[in-house]
Write a protein that holds these residues in place. Structure first.
Motif, PDB file in Angstrom:
ATOM      1  N   SER A 359       0.831  -1.201   0.000  1.00 27.80           N
ATOM      2  CA  SER A 359       0.000   0.000   0.000  1.00 27.80           C
ATOM      3  C   SER A 359       0.871   1.258   0.000  1.00 27.80           C
ATOM      4  CB  SER A 359      -0.888  -0.014   1.238  1.00 27.80           C
ATOM      5  OG  SER A 359      -0.073  -0.184   2.379  1.00 27.80           O
ATOM      6  N   GLY A 360       2.172   1.080   0.232  1.00 25.29           N
ATOM      7  CA  GLY A 360       3.066   2.240   0.275  1.00 25.29           C
ATOM      8  C   GLY A 360       2.927   3.037   1.563  1.00 25.29           C
ATOM      9  N   LEU A 363       6.807   2.364   5.011  1.00 29.63           N
ATOM     10  CA  LEU A 363       7.984   3.186   5.318  1.00 29.63           C
ATOM     11  C   LEU A 363       7.588   4.580   5.816  1.00 29.63           C
ATOM     12  CD1 LEU A 363      10.512   2.196   2.503  1.00 29.63           C
ATOM     13  CD2 LEU A 363      10.609   1.645   4.943  1.00 29.63           C
TER      14      LEU A 363
HETATM   15  P1  ADP Z   1       4.507  -1.053   1.631  1.00 19.94           P
HETATM   16  O1  ADP Z   1       3.855  -0.637   2.905  1.00 19.94           O
HETATM   17  O2  ADP Z   1       3.555  -1.097   0.489  1.00 19.94           O
HETATM   18  O3  ADP Z   1       5.366  -2.259   1.729  1.00 19.94           O
HETATM   19  P2  ADP Z   1       6.689   0.754   1.881  1.00 19.94           P
HETATM   20  O4  ADP Z   1       6.345   2.178   2.198  1.00 19.94           O
HETATM   21  O5  ADP Z   1       7.115  -0.114   3.004  1.00 19.94           O
HETATM   22  O6  ADP Z   1       5.434   0.149   1.160  1.00 19.94           O
HETATM   23  O7  ADP Z   1       7.799   0.729   0.770  1.00 19.94           O
HETATM   24  C1  ADP Z   1       7.721   1.614  -0.342  1.00 19.94           C
HETATM   25  C2  ADP Z   1       8.435   1.031  -1.546  1.00 19.94           C
HETATM   26  O8  ADP Z   1       9.809   0.907  -1.268  1.00 19.94           O
HETATM   27  C3  ADP Z   1       7.962  -0.369  -1.897  1.00 19.94           C
HETATM   28  O9  ADP Z   1       6.905  -0.306  -2.844  1.00 19.94           O
HETATM   29  C4  ADP Z   1       9.201  -1.018  -2.493  1.00 19.94           C
HETATM   30  O10 ADP Z   1       9.219  -0.781  -3.879  1.00 19.94           O
HETATM   31  C5  ADP Z   1      10.361  -0.244  -1.905  1.00 19.94           C
HETATM   32  N1  ADP Z   1      11.074  -1.045  -0.874  1.00 19.94           N
HETATM   33  C6  ADP Z   1      10.921  -0.974   0.456  1.00 19.94           C
HETATM   34  N2  ADP Z   1      11.761  -1.815   1.095  1.00 19.94           N
HETATM   35  C7  ADP Z   1      12.477  -2.435   0.153  1.00 19.94           C
HETATM   36  C8  ADP Z   1      13.542  -3.415   0.169  1.00 19.94           C
HETATM   37  N3  ADP Z   1      14.008  -3.939   1.304  1.00 19.94           N
HETATM   38  N4  ADP Z   1      14.045  -3.804  -1.027  1.00 19.94           N
HETATM   39  C9  ADP Z   1      13.585  -3.292  -2.184  1.00 19.94           C
HETATM   40  N5  ADP Z   1      12.594  -2.361  -2.261  1.00 19.94           N
HETATM   41  C10 ADP Z   1      12.054  -1.940  -1.117  1.00 19.94           C
END
Ligand code: ADP
Length: 395
Positions: A359-360, A363
């Motif tokens: 869902s983005g 992070l």
């Molecule tokens: P979600 O809650 O959808 O997992 P995040 O906000 O956690 O989204 O992550 C945002 C984007 O960062 C993800 O869509 C992914 O593309 C990228 N991402 C996050 N962590 C990693 C990782 N460890 N390796 C590769 N890409 C990552």
């Protein structure tokens, strides 16, 4: 530190808190010195603030200098007593007869001052009147000087409150802008899956009319899948919206067990190998928050791994004031141009190599928690080189 030194340190802190030193002249204060000079019939009047080494004049009448060394100030003596100082003839007062402003120009002969006492009880300065001839003040004049000194403190405090209100107003404006942005993004991202479900429901209706049972079952499965994705989104949003560091209780947390527990939850990725540093500490902190941070970083390392067979490392470095934790993987990596963006709400990167659909929010939640806690989060990564997420966690 002696009690006197401690008191002086607190006094200086109280003065600094007014953020008044070296500010431009101000009519609110000039009115008070003008009135003091009228009432006491003196050519000189000023508001003096005493730092550790100087007296600085916030307002002055009849003198031209901006400040003097504290050691040659008359007002240094006002700090040593509770009642106001009245020196009817400076030449007959031990404290003042050798003062350079008495022995030299402008040859001060009369001095009276009332202390400026902060709401915390500290004498931060004085309101004074001076003359070049000896003089007596009536009881009414002395009382008026005290009242004007109190008014000067009221001005100092009002001015500070006004400044604080300005800062709060600005913070509110920023918070409101963020809220607008948030509502905009949320409504967009929530509408999309609802519209999807709606259109699949239309197809279902057509299937039912046509009696196409295999398509009905397929479309029902699609509805369930989209409803689950939406539930995920709502869940994430609720978590994002409610985290507040200051409301959370602190408890002893064994970080190694906490991380191990989270790794155990990711059983859907049996081919991933975890490596935990033996240095992962036991600390007293808000367990739920630290857990939420690690949970997001670890589940990302798993779910965005391009092969599903890889490694994840959790490590720590300890400093005086904080820990720096890191969660590292040998997944696909993130191009540097996306490093800032991925911490924004609803930002997800589209990639063919991974089917993971998030869902983005993860992070953005992690960043909000870490920054609320007074820490920092950043990522070191490049395409094909895995990703390392670092965050600091104040002790
Ligand atoms: P979600 O809650 O959808 O997992 P995040 O906000 O956690 O989204 O992550 C945002 C984007 O960062 C993800 O869509 C992914 O593309 C990228 N991402 C996050 N962590 C990693 C990782 N460890 N390796 C590769 N890409 C990552």
């Amino acid at each position: 530190m002696s009690a006197v030194d401690k008191r002086e340190k607190e006094r200086l802190r109280a003065l600094e808190a007014y953020e008044i030193l070296d500010t431009p002249a101000d009519k609110d204060f000039d009115d008070l010195t003008t009135l003091a000079a009228y009432i006491c019939s003196t050519p000189i009047s000023f508001i003096s603030l005493l730092t550790d080494d100087r007296q600085w004049f916030k307002s002055k009448i009849g003198i031209d200098i901006a400040e003097t060394p504290r050691s040659s100030s008359f007002c240094q003596y006002a700090l040593l007593q509770e009642e106001m100082i009245v020196a009817n003839d400076t030449l007959e007062d031990d404290r003042f007869q050798n003062n350079p402003f008495v022995t030299g120009p402008p040859h001060i002969r009369f001095y009276a001052s009332s202390q400026l006492i902060s709401s915390g009880g500290h004498k931060v300065g004085t309101l004074c009147v001076m003359d070049i001839v000896p003089k007596q003040l009536t009881e009414e004049q002395k009382e008026a000087l005290k009242i004007l000194a109190r008014q000067a403190v009221t001005n100092l405090e009002l001015r500070l409150k006004q400044k604080q209100l300005q800062v709060e107003k600005q913070q509110l404006r920023v918070a409101n802008e963020k809220l607008d942005e948030f509502v905009h993004m949320v409504s967009h991202d929530l509408k999309e899956p609802i519209m999807n479900i709606n259109s699949v429901a239309d197809w279902l209706q057509e299937d039912i009319v046509a009696g196409d049972y295999s398509s009905i079952s397929e479309n029902l499965a699609l509805i369930k899948e989209r409803a689950a994705a939406m539930e995920n989104l709502v869940q994430g949003l609720l978590q994002y919206a409610v985290v507040r560091v200051k409301d959370m209780p602190k408890e002893e947390v064994n970080v190694k067990s906490l991380v191990q527990g989270l790794l155990d939850e990711n059983k859907a990725y049996p081919k991933m190998t975890a490596h935990l540093s033996p240095d992962l500490p036991v600390l007293t902190t808000e367990r739920v928050l630290l857990q939420q941070v690690f949970a997001n970083l670890i589940s990302n390392a798993f779910k965005y791994h391009h092969t599903g067979t890889g490694n994840i490392w959790v490590d720590v470095e300890e400093a005086d004031q904080q820990y720096t934790f890191c969660v590292k993987d040998d997944g696909p990596g993130i191009p540097p141009q996306h490093h800032a963006k991925i911490f924004d709400l609803f930002e997800r990167l589209l990639r063919d190599s991974t089917k993971a659909q998030g869902s983005g929010i993860g992070l953005a939640t992690v960043k909000k928690i870490v920054e609320d806690k007074g820490g920092r989060i950043w990522v070191k990564s490049a395409l094909g080189e895995g990703s390392t997420f670092f965050f600091t966690w104040p002790k």
